[in-house]
Design a protein around this motif. Sequence first.
Motif, PDB file in Angstrom:
ATOM      1  N   ARG A   1       0.743  -1.307   0.011  1.00  0.00           N
ATOM      2  CA  ARG A   1      -0.082  -0.122   0.016  1.00  0.00           C
ATOM      3  C   ARG A   1       0.906   1.223  -0.098  1.00  0.00           C
ATOM      4  O   ARG A   1       0.365   2.143   0.675  1.00  0.00           O
TER       5      ARG A   1
ATOM      6  N   GLU B   1       2.696   4.290  -2.177  1.00  0.00           N
ATOM      7  CA  GLU B   1       2.334   5.205  -3.376  1.00  0.00           C
ATOM      8  C   GLU B   1       3.382   6.042  -3.827  1.00  0.00           C
ATOM      9  O   GLU B   1       3.947   6.766  -3.073  1.00  0.00           O
TER      10      GLU B   1
ATOM     11  N   HIS C   1       8.042  -2.281  -8.626  1.00  0.00           N
ATOM     12  CA  HIS C   1       7.144  -2.666  -7.510  1.00  0.00           C
ATOM     13  C   HIS C   1       7.294  -4.177  -7.287  1.00  0.00           C
ATOM     14  O   HIS C   1       7.355  -5.036  -7.885  1.00  0.00           O
TER      15      HIS C   1
ATOM     16  N   ASN D   1      -0.640  -4.465  -3.844  1.00  0.00           N
ATOM     17  CA  ASN D   1      -1.618  -3.375  -3.359  1.00  0.00           C
ATOM     18  C   ASN D   1      -0.673  -1.929  -3.329  1.00  0.00           C
ATOM     19  O   ASN D   1      -0.924  -1.086  -2.586  1.00  0.00           O
ATOM     20  N   CYS D   2       0.092  -1.836  -4.241  1.00  0.00           N
ATOM     21  CA  CYS D   2       0.664  -0.304  -4.516  1.00  0.00           C
ATOM     22  C   CYS D   2       0.272   0.427  -5.502  1.00  0.00           C
ATOM     23  O   CYS D   2      -0.352  -0.364  -6.589  1.00  0.00           O
ATOM     24  N   GLU D   3       0.629   1.650  -5.583  1.00  0.00           N
ATOM     25  CA  GLU D   3       0.308   2.703  -6.704  1.00  0.00           C
ATOM     26  C   GLU D   3       1.426   3.299  -7.201  1.00  0.00           C
ATOM     27  O   GLU D   3       2.352   3.734  -6.256  1.00  0.00           O
ATOM     28  N   SER D   4       1.444   3.596  -8.498  1.00  0.00           N
ATOM     29  CA  SER D   4       2.599   4.510  -8.869  1.00  0.00           C
ATOM     30  C   SER D   4       1.891   5.268 -10.046  1.00  0.00           C
ATOM     31  O   SER D   4       1.068   4.829 -10.882  1.00  0.00           O
ATOM     32  N   HIS D   5       2.126   6.683  -9.986  1.00  0.00           N
ATOM     33  CA  HIS D   5       1.587   7.492 -11.210  1.00  0.00           C
ATOM     34  C   HIS D   5       2.799   8.402 -11.741  1.00  0.00           C
ATOM     35  O   HIS D   5       3.524   9.169 -10.918  1.00  0.00           O
TER      36      HIS D   5
ATOM     37  N   ILE E   1      -1.748  -4.176  -8.489  1.00  0.00           N
ATOM     38  CA  ILE E   1      -0.675  -2.816  -8.586  1.00  0.00           C
ATOM     39  C   ILE E   1      -1.462  -1.918  -9.411  1.00  0.00           C
ATOM     40  O   ILE E   1      -2.056  -2.476 -10.576  1.00  0.00           O
ATOM     41  N   ASN E   2      -1.648  -0.669  -9.357  1.00  0.00           N
ATOM     42  CA  ASN E   2      -2.039   0.396 -10.302  1.00  0.00           C
ATOM     43  C   ASN E   2      -0.738   1.182 -10.852  1.00  0.00           C
ATOM     44  O   ASN E   2      -0.268   1.862  -9.762  1.00  0.00           O
ATOM     45  N   ALA E   3      -0.372   0.850 -11.647  1.00  0.00           N
ATOM     46  CA  ALA E   3       0.838   1.727 -12.350  1.00  0.00           C
ATOM     47  C   ALA E   3       0.389   2.454 -13.581  1.00  0.00           C
ATOM     48  O   ALA E   3      -0.074   1.876 -14.756  1.00  0.00           O
TER      49      ALA E   3
ATOM     50  N   CYS F   1      -1.860  -1.555 -15.480  1.00  0.00           N
ATOM     51  CA  CYS F   1      -0.910  -0.607 -15.842  1.00  0.00           C
ATOM     52  C   CYS F   1      -1.119  -0.179 -17.044  1.00  0.00           C
ATOM     53  O   CYS F   1      -1.746  -0.594 -17.796  1.00  0.00           O
TER      54      CYS F   1
END
Lengths: 454, 250
Positions: free
Chosen positions: A293, A295, A318, A322-326, A354-356, A386
């Motif tokens: 989690r 970010e 990553h 459950n992590c994110e990167s923008h 993951i949301n990337a 992604c």
Amino acid sequence: MKLETCPLGRKLDTHKMELKDKLVSSFMAFEEAFDVDTDIHQLRSDAIKEFETLGFPSKKDEAWKYTSLNSVLKHDYSVFPNKEDAIDYKDIKKYLIHDIDSYKLIFIDGIYSSHLSQTTHDKIDVCLMSSALSKSKYKPIIENYFNKIVPKNSGLNALNTAFSKEGAFIHIHDNKSADMPIQIINFSTGNESALLVQPRNLIVVGENSQVQIIERHQSLTDHPVFTNSVTEVFAEKRAIVDYYKIQNDRDSASLIDNTFIEQKDESYCFMHTFSFGGKLTRNNLNFYQKGERSESTLKGITIIEGKQHVDHNTLVHHTSPNCESHQDYKGIFADNSVGVFNGRVLVDRDAQKINAFQSNNNILMDDKATINSKPQLEIFADDVKCSHGCTIGQLDEESLFYMRSRGIPLKEARALLMYAFANNVMESVKIPEIKKRITHQIALKLGVKLGFDL
Amino acid sequence: MLKIKNLQANIEDKEILKGINLEINPGEVHAIMGPNGSGKSTLSSVIAGKEEYTMTGGEILFEGEDLSELDPEERAHKGIFLSFQYPVEIPGVSVTNFMKASLNAHRKAQGLEDMPAKDMLKMIRDKSELLEIDRKFLSRSLNQGFSGGEKKRNEIFQMAMLNPKLAILDETDSGLDIDALKVVANGVNKLRSEDNAVLLITHYQRLLDYIVPDFVHVMVDGKIVKSGNKELAYELEERGYDWVKQEKSV
């Protein structure tokens, strides 16, 4: 023709060799000043050997395909500046975010300037790398963190480590927050005909802690300056790091910024890079997410002209679920300027959910301007979101016509659209004075008059 | 004020306008009606100076001056305003900042200094009240995330700010509910005077109940085939366009 081109190529290589040899020999002089029986001495010695093997990167290296250091390495740089040059606050005020209270770590030609700086040891440590490396009370921190996330495969990183001596040392203890932003500013005075500076920063942000940092490198004359900086940032659990890099140097100054950020569980790190000037700027920005989690936000605005060159080389690795990167990088390139965006996102097999996101949008203002944009997504987990998008465009014709039909001349309409294009990135800037300053800078660069002065 | 003689225009070699004649005098309201694809919007774009279109014949005179060589911004400075059918979204520039750039560009063309910020903000306040525009709206990015009605209202707000001699309203009624239509029409009516004129481009007679035209023209296949007074609009509403087309072919 052949006779001419061949020696020229050799000449450039010779420059590179000359500088490399000079640096390797200088190391002996450098280490004489230190106690050789320390761990750090061992690190430095190993690093110089590494540099000797790896040398400077060339265009043959995949990661340096679009950025050549030849024009930077041709100067005969001084490695140890002769003296500290006293500069007055009034001469440098404009390079600071001066309308906020802040801690300041100011270096002149690589040497700490106590009279311009404001440090602290009250609840948090905002001080010098030189003291952190030599004083026993910092030993545990140095042992745990120093040079721990700098990859071994880069000659530039090794070179910095070999000569690591001075820079910012920031330690925010657990459950503490820096009560005001910290500005790290490196000035070069031009006392030397050409200067190589290698700042080395370590920033450790403890659990549940917060810090805001502003970093800038600024040359005060037209003598060549080459900065090879390494910064390590550690964000422990639930830490928040809000970091701004302001790059608006003279055409004589080149910067290679190597920044490595390790994030633990539920930490948030924001990096904004504003690249508006300098001869050659290369940002090696690397995020290692090592906790759930967490970010990461990487944003950049590049607006350059003339023969300026800005290269953003990013990595988000990553390793946890459950992590994110923008990532959102925008570039406007005029004249013969060159931009490079190489954004690598690496998602390990265990890093599920993951949301990337990555986006890189560019506008070329002139036929001779160049952008090389290369997204690299390497995904080994199966349950991830992604995305990446890259655009290289001219300005939207319909928008231009709309503005012109409202009486705004073409030149101004173009500027206003570019301003709008770049300014979109500014929403996530959390320090109002920076937002104001950078927005103004963008407007100025693009020749746009906005806002109401009452 | 506006004299269009035998105007012909192409887009990418496709002939759209095939000889338009139209004269608009100060104080008049003209409506151009016609089926889809008849060239109504092309006519408004050509008057405003959109570069995608090529004039292949005829002339457009505005206050006696040939417009064909003028840039869109120069036409705007002369007092021509086009309210877009689909106003463009410009993220990152607020309504007020956009208005400031627009108004000061007009003033510069007239050899005037920038309008003092205080005066401009007051004017923005006054005109936004006329169009019943919420103050918060003004600091939002231009047209970004605006509803169809908000976009159209914003167009008329800009028209009120710029006070043009000739306002061309291209399908301003499309996408408006009846309340929004009334607000917009009311705004337009308040701006009418003996010195300015309005050209309404519309599909439906509905708008003409609120902005009453002096002349109604029917455009079919790139030509004005019939002109009359406001009664013509009712006739079209009732009978559709087919009878005009038939009349034309006879």
